[in-house]
Design an enzyme around this catalytic site. Structure first.
Site, short mmCIF file in Angstrom:
data_model
loop_
_atom_site.label_atom_id
_atom_site.label_comp_id
_atom_site.label_asym_id
_atom_site.label_seq_id
_atom_site.Cartn_x
_atom_site.Cartn_y
_atom_site.Cartn_z
N LEU A 62 0.85 -1.18 0.00
CA LEU A 62 0.00 0.00 0.00
C LEU A 62 0.89 1.24 0.00
CD1 LEU A 62 -2.61 -0.93 2.78
CD2 LEU A 62 -2.96 -1.07 0.30
N ASP A 63 0.37 2.34 -0.50
CA ASP A 63 1.07 3.60 -0.37
C ASP A 63 1.35 3.87 1.10
OD1 ASP A 63 0.73 3.93 -3.05
OD2 ASP A 63 -0.69 5.59 -2.92
#
Length: 262
Positions: A62-63
C-alpha cells in the site's frame, strides 16, 4: 521488547490463520524500506510470526499514507498460492476515499490510461494516451461539507486494474482529488480539516478465496482516526482504528509522501 510500531501492527491484526495474516496498516508506515524510509512493515515482520518459524512476507503493498488491509503470507506455500490468486485476479479489493467536490453520479467508472513520467525532480504517474489501460469503479457512500462549507464526497473504489497510484491519479484526473493527497491533489492549498493533513484513503476490504472448496476470507478494516473528520462529515458513524497517529509524524516529524503502489 518489540518496537512500538510492531506493537501497533500486532494490535491491529484483522485476521490470522495458518496461511495468511491481514493487518490494518496505520497511515504513515511504508510497506517497504528505502534510502529515506526508516519505518516500514518489512522491518517488523519478525515480530509477526505468531509461532510459525518462517517470517511472513508481504503479498502486495500500500502507499505509505494509505491505511487499511494489508495481506501477509505466513510461509512459502501460501505465498505461492496468493501470488497465483493475484495473477488470476481472484483476490478482491475495495477502498474508501473522501474526495474534494461533489461527484456528479452516484456510480460510475473512470477509464483512462496511466503512465509514469520522469523529470529532473523525480517521477509521477499521469493519465496520458500512451499509458497502460486503467479502470476504476466508484460508488458514492455519502456526501457532506468540509470545514469551509465546500462539497466533499465519500466513495467506495474498486480498482479493476492495478497501476501505481491508480486511485489517486484517476480521482485527480476527474477533478475530485483525495483530501490530503500531496502528490495528485492540491498540496499547495490549506488542509480542509485543519492540521495535520492526512491522505483520506483506506484499503477497506480484501477478499481472499484461499480454499476453492470453502468460503473466502473477507476482511474489513476500520478507518484510522485521521479520517474521522471527513467521514463523519459525510455521514459515517462506525468504528475507527486506534492508531495513535501517522507513524512518520509520530517518530520523525516527516509528513512527506514517500512510496507508491495501490
Amino acid at each position: 521488547m518489540p518496537h512500538p510500531i510492531a506493537d501497533d501492527l500486532i494490535a491491529h491484526v484483522l485476521h490470522r490463520d495458518s496461511n495468511i495474516i491481514v493487518l490494518n496498516k496505520p497511515p504513515g508506515l511504508a510497506s517497504h524500506g528505502g534510502p529515506k524510509t526508516y519505518f516500514h512493515v518489512d522491518a517488523y515482520l519478525p515480530d509477526l510470526k505468531f509461532g510459525i518459524q518462517p517470517e511472513p512476507t508481504l503479498a502486495h503493498r500500500l502507499d505509505r499514507d494509505t491505511a487499511g488491509c494489508l495481506l501477509l503470507c505466513r510461509h512459502p506455500k501460501s505465498s505461492k498460492k496468493i501470488t497465483r490468486l493475484f495473477t488470476e485476479k481472484k483476490i478482491g479489493k475495495s477502498y474508501w476515499a473522501v474526495v474534494r467536490g461533489a461527484m456528479e453520479n452516484d456510480h460510475g467508472f473512470i477509464d483512462a490510461p496511466i503512465g509514469k513520467i520522469n523529470d529532473e525532480s523525480g517521477w509521477t504517474m499521469l493519465v496520458h494516451e500512451d499509458g497502460q489501460p486503467s479502470k476504476t469503479e466508484y460508488t458514492v457512500l455519502g456526501r457532506g461539507k468540509d470545514a469551509d462549507g465546500k462539497d466533499i464526497t465519500w466513495l467506495e473504489l474498486i480498482p479493476h486494474t492495478g497501476r501505481t497510484h491508480q486511485l489517486r491519479v484517476h480521482l485527480d484526473h476527474v477533478g475530485h482529488p483525495v483530501i490530503g493527497d500531496p502528490f495528485y491533489g492540491r498540496g499547495d492549498e490549506p488542509p480542509v480539516f485543519g492540521a495535520p493533513p492526512t491522505l483520506m484513503l483506506l484499503s477497506r476490504q480484501i477478499i481472499v478465496p484461499f480454499h476453492a472448496d470453502r468460503e473466502p476470507v473477507i476482511v474489513d478494516a476500520p478507518p484510522p482516526e485521521l479520517m474521522r473528520a471527513g467521514l463523519e462529515a459525510c455521514g459515517y458513524d462506525g468504528e475507527y482504528a486506534a492508531h495513535a497517529s501517522s507513524i512518520d509524524a509520530q517518530y520523525t516529524g516527516d509528513d512527506s509522501d514517500a512510496e507508491g503502489g495501490e
